[in-house]
Design an enzyme around this catalytic site. Sequence first.
Site, PDB file in Angstrom:
ATOM      1  N   ASP A  67       0.835  -1.200   0.000  1.00  0.00           N
ATOM      2  CA  ASP A  67       0.000   0.000   0.000  1.00  0.00           C
ATOM      3  C   ASP A  67       0.872   1.252   0.000  1.00  0.00           C
ATOM      4  O   ASP A  67       2.097   1.164   0.122  1.00  0.00           O
ATOM      5  CB  ASP A  67      -0.973   0.001   1.204  1.00  0.00           C
ATOM      6  CG  ASP A  67      -0.293  -0.360   2.531  1.00  0.00           C
ATOM      7  OD1 ASP A  67       0.953  -0.445   2.569  1.00  0.00           O
ATOM      8  OD2 ASP A  67      -1.016  -0.544   3.524  1.00  0.00           O
ATOM      9  N   GLU A 143      -9.719  -0.974   5.176  1.00  0.00           N
ATOM     10  CA  GLU A 143     -10.387  -0.613   6.424  1.00  0.00           C
ATOM     11  C   GLU A 143     -11.658  -1.443   6.610  1.00  0.00           C
ATOM     12  O   GLU A 143     -12.158  -2.057   5.652  1.00  0.00           O
ATOM     13  CB  GLU A 143     -10.734   0.882   6.389  1.00  0.00           C
ATOM     14  CG  GLU A 143      -9.516   1.806   6.402  1.00  0.00           C
ATOM     15  CD  GLU A 143      -8.853   1.910   7.782  1.00  0.00           C
ATOM     16  OE1 GLU A 143      -8.926   0.959   8.584  1.00  0.00           O
ATOM     17  OE2 GLU A 143      -8.237   2.965   8.043  1.00  0.00           O
TER      18      GLU A 143
HETATM   19  C1  GLP Z   1      -0.600   0.645   8.538  1.00  0.00           C
HETATM   20  C2  GLP Z   1      -0.222  -0.229   7.367  1.00  0.00           C
HETATM   21  C3  GLP Z   1      -0.565  -1.692   7.605  1.00  0.00           C
HETATM   22  C4  GLP Z   1      -0.067  -2.106   8.965  1.00  0.00           C
HETATM   23  C5  GLP Z   1      -0.729  -1.284  10.033  1.00  0.00           C
HETATM   24  C6  GLP Z   1      -0.289  -1.662  11.436  1.00  0.00           C
HETATM   25  O1  GLP Z   1      -1.905   1.063   8.512  1.00  0.00           O
HETATM   26  N1  GLP Z   1      -0.833   0.185   6.159  1.00  0.00           N
HETATM   27  O2  GLP Z   1       0.023  -2.485   6.580  1.00  0.00           O
HETATM   28  O3  GLP Z   1      -0.339  -3.463   9.172  1.00  0.00           O
HETATM   29  O4  GLP Z   1      -0.352   0.074   9.809  1.00  0.00           O
HETATM   30  O5  GLP Z   1       0.926  -1.027  11.718  1.00  0.00           O
HETATM   31  P1  GLP Z   1       1.878  -1.368  12.929  1.00  0.00           P
HETATM   32  O6  GLP Z   1       2.566  -2.614  12.553  1.00  0.00           O
HETATM   33  O7  GLP Z   1       2.801  -0.195  13.010  1.00  0.00           O
HETATM   34  O8  GLP Z   1       1.015  -1.495  14.121  1.00  0.00           O
END
Ligand code: GLP
Length: 260
Positions: A67, A143
Amino acid sequence: MEVIILPDAGSIGRLAADAVVALLARKPTAVLGLATGSSPLVVYAELSRRYDAGEVTFSRSKGFLLDEYVGLPPEHPQRYRSVIRRELEDQVDFAPGAITGPDGLADDLPAVCADYERAIVDAGGVDLQLLGVGSDGHVAFNEPGSSLSSRTRIKTLTARTRSDNERFFEPPDEVPHHVLTQGLGTILEARHLVLVARGPGKAPAVQQLVEGPLSAICPASVLQLHPHATVLLDDEAASLLTLAGYYRETYAGKPDWQGL
Ligand code: GLP
């Protein structure tokens, strides 16, 4: 779905890296699906160490980002393309141009999304997709409410995700409202999904994704449909799982030769 509960971040990073190293040993041209957020960083750090130790080469492999934010300038440190460059690409030996992400600065974003889908297929599909999970159960930037068969497209972030991700942005910079993300249907086409979740903040989402109903309210629950999904957790992220004892027992008795 294989659920593995490990004592610490280092063990999670090593096990996920084992799967990537084994994949590249049997298929040097493998296509890797690269996630951002903080969860996969332990995996990238371990892969960098294995590369430095001469245990793996990425020279013939390719990578696709999951993404990207819309509208962040190329030099922005939180642009996901920059994050992957910093955390993995600059540390190992990918060939120039081997890593691709959806271009969140293009004029025609729907065309970028369609081209991205085609590029993944043309590369032979993703062999191993690393994933994290958001506190609201989002995966990539799908989402709650996302179609379980969605493809790469533009999404609007929820207030919760924007607030979760604020820690990465220095004011006055704000978390963008819009993003490009591989769809849940796109992600399901990867041959192996490896999701990493750590800490108590992830426990409700992990419970829903592993043991809850398959539902768009927890997009990560779509992993239940995948024939080869591995979920790597620490004790805190696993703390709400009803069958935690069963997952621990199963993994403790797993033969070494089996791999992930
Ligand atoms: C973002 C990314 C996701 C990720 C999520 C959780 O929104 N687009 O791919 O899984 O954050 O992030 P973290 O691993 O920092 O909690």
